[in-house]
Motif scaffolding. Structure first.
Motif, PDB file in Angstrom:
ATOM      1  N   SER A 222       0.694  -1.255   0.008  1.00  0.00           N
ATOM      2  CA  SER A 222       0.028  -0.500  -0.449  1.00  0.00           C
ATOM      3  C   SER A 222       0.393   1.281  -0.167  1.00  0.00           C
ATOM      4  O   SER A 222       0.564   2.495  -0.681  1.00  0.00           O
ATOM      5  CB  SER A 222      -0.809   0.003   1.179  1.00  0.00           C
ATOM      6  OG  SER A 222      -1.655  -0.806   1.125  1.00  0.00           O
TER       7      SER A 222
ATOM      8  N   ARG B 244       2.246   1.828  -3.404  1.00  0.00           N
ATOM      9  CA  ARG B 244       1.285   2.248  -4.248  1.00  0.00           C
ATOM     10  C   ARG B 244       0.588   3.465  -4.171  1.00  0.00           C
ATOM     11  O   ARG B 244       0.158   4.541  -4.881  1.00  0.00           O
ATOM     12  CB  ARG B 244       0.104   1.568  -3.570  1.00  0.00           C
ATOM     13  CG  ARG B 244       0.193   0.237  -5.003  1.00  0.00           C
ATOM     14  CD  ARG B 244      -1.178  -0.665  -5.351  1.00  0.00           C
ATOM     15  NE  ARG B 244      -2.126  -0.877  -4.056  1.00  0.00           N
ATOM     16  CZ  ARG B 244      -1.875  -2.076  -3.219  1.00  0.00           C
ATOM     17  NH1 ARG B 244      -0.886  -2.775  -3.654  1.00  0.00           N
ATOM     18  NH2 ARG B 244      -2.117  -1.620  -1.793  1.00  0.00           N
TER      19      ARG B 244
ATOM     20  N   ASP C 251      -1.123   7.277   4.180  1.00  0.00           N
ATOM     21  CA  ASP C 251      -0.646   8.161   4.512  1.00  0.00           C
ATOM     22  C   ASP C 251       0.360   7.949   5.395  1.00  0.00           C
ATOM     23  O   ASP C 251       1.261   9.209   5.485  1.00  0.00           O
ATOM     24  CB  ASP C 251      -1.171   8.918   5.826  1.00  0.00           C
ATOM     25  CG  ASP C 251      -3.041   8.931   4.692  1.00  0.00           C
ATOM     26  OD1 ASP C 251      -3.121   9.251   3.535  1.00  0.00           O
ATOM     27  OD2 ASP C 251      -4.402   8.776   5.399  1.00  0.00           O
TER      28      ASP C 251
ATOM     29  N   THR D 207      -1.057   4.779  -1.250  1.00  0.00           N
ATOM     30  CA  THR D 207      -2.649   4.469  -1.127  1.00  0.00           C
ATOM     31  C   THR D 207      -2.245   4.626   0.833  1.00  0.00           C
ATOM     32  O   THR D 207      -3.905   4.781   1.164  1.00  0.00           O
ATOM     33  CB  THR D 207      -3.081   3.437  -1.596  1.00  0.00           C
ATOM     34  OG1 THR D 207      -2.093   2.326  -0.723  1.00  0.00           O
ATOM     35  CG2 THR D 207      -3.649   3.717  -2.986  1.00  0.00           C
TER      36      THR D 207
END
Length: 298
Positions: free
Chosen positions: A68, A71, A75, A73
């Motif tokens: 993640s 990618r 924070d 996506t």
């Protein structure tokens, strides 16, 4: 995102997710649930049956989180998520959790044992949820001391990519808990639907029926697996065909759900002989490398 604030009598992250979340079972589903709450800012603990299973669960979660981050996506960086994540083999480590989600295999006795063990260590105001895809929430709640704080939260595989969580409201579920669960689902970036407790709920009941009919069609030589799936992906805009989806879910999992639904809803859910034969032969879908399709099982 990881800052917490008071929300009623419990703490929550800035997203509205519980500050501390437990997941019982770190397989594909449990790891995905842990991933979702980690990205929403929660501290997450997975409890597994032994040290080897806990290590494997940790690897699944951390690999998923790193993907993640790569990618774009997520924070935070991977180290920040890892700092809020732990594994254990002792349910006592759930004691500080505001929510624990049970994600053990779809077996009634196993789930009853898991849920009753977890409930004993939770604070009275903590929430307990089951990720069951078909077993009656009322049947499970009847064995608990605090059924009002128990609800179904049925996640979908793969959890990181799915956008739906089915909240199953038992007869004893506190309406305020159902509202809380809606908020938690939105906090992890997914959409909640609420259904009353009934065999197979909404999603499994419909999905299994379609999958079983597709297997019967294959069994009868109506068309190939690829063409049956194409009929639904191209003709009805389903994101994945029913046979490929059965491979992804696991033929053994689908068989277990179908057997339960056949017992509770009747013969229309009777599993086809082909499904039983493939499970007996160890052809379980993606996880075994072979089902209705060939898969890389690594």
């Amino acid at each position: 995102m990881s800052d917490v604030h008071e929300q009623g009598s419990a703490t929550a992250t800035a997203t509205g997710a519980p500050a501390a979340v437990g997941v019982l079972g770190g397989g594909r589903m449990g790891a995905g649930i842990a991933h979702a709450f980690l990205l929403a800012g929660s501290r997450v603990t997975i409890v597994e049956r032994d040290a080897d299973a806990a290590a494997a669960a940790a690897q699944r979660v951390l690999d998923s989180v790193e993907a993640s981050v790569a990618r774009g996506t997520a924070d935070e960086d991977a180290a920040a998520y890892a700092a809020r994540f732990a594994t254990s083999t002792d349910v006592a480590d759930f004691a500080s959790c505001g929510l624990v989600v049970e994600a053990v295999p779809e077996d009634l006795e196993l789930k009853i044992d898991a849920l009753t063990r977890v409930e004993r260590v939770l604070a009275p105001e903590a929430a307990l949820a089951s990720n069951t895809s078909s077993i009656s929430i009322d049947q499970l709640a009847a064995l608990l001391d605090r059924p009002a704080r128990f609800v179904g939260m049925h996640f979908f595989n793969p959890v990181p990519a799915s956008t739906l969580v089915e909240i199953v409201r038992g007869e004893a579920s506190d309406p305020a808990l159902v509202d809380e669960a809606r908020g938690w689902v939105r906090a992890i970036g997914k959409t909640p639907i609420v259904v009353a407790d009934a065999p197979g709920f909404a999603s499994s009941r419909l999905g299994v029926m379609l999958g079983l009919e597709a297997i019967r069609m294959l069994e009868e030589g109506v068309a190939s697996a690829e063409d049956i799936d194409a009929a639904m992906t191209l003709g009805y805009k389903h994101p994945v065909g029913p046979l490929k989806l059965t491979d992804l879910v696991g033929l053994d999992v689908r068989l277990g759900i179908a057997e339960y639904l056949a017992q509770t809803l009747g013969d229309r859910f009777e599993p086809p002989a082909l499904l039983r034969r493939m499970v007996a032969e160890g052809k379980l879908g993606r996880k075994s490398g072979e089902g209705f399709y060939q898969w890389d099982a690594s």
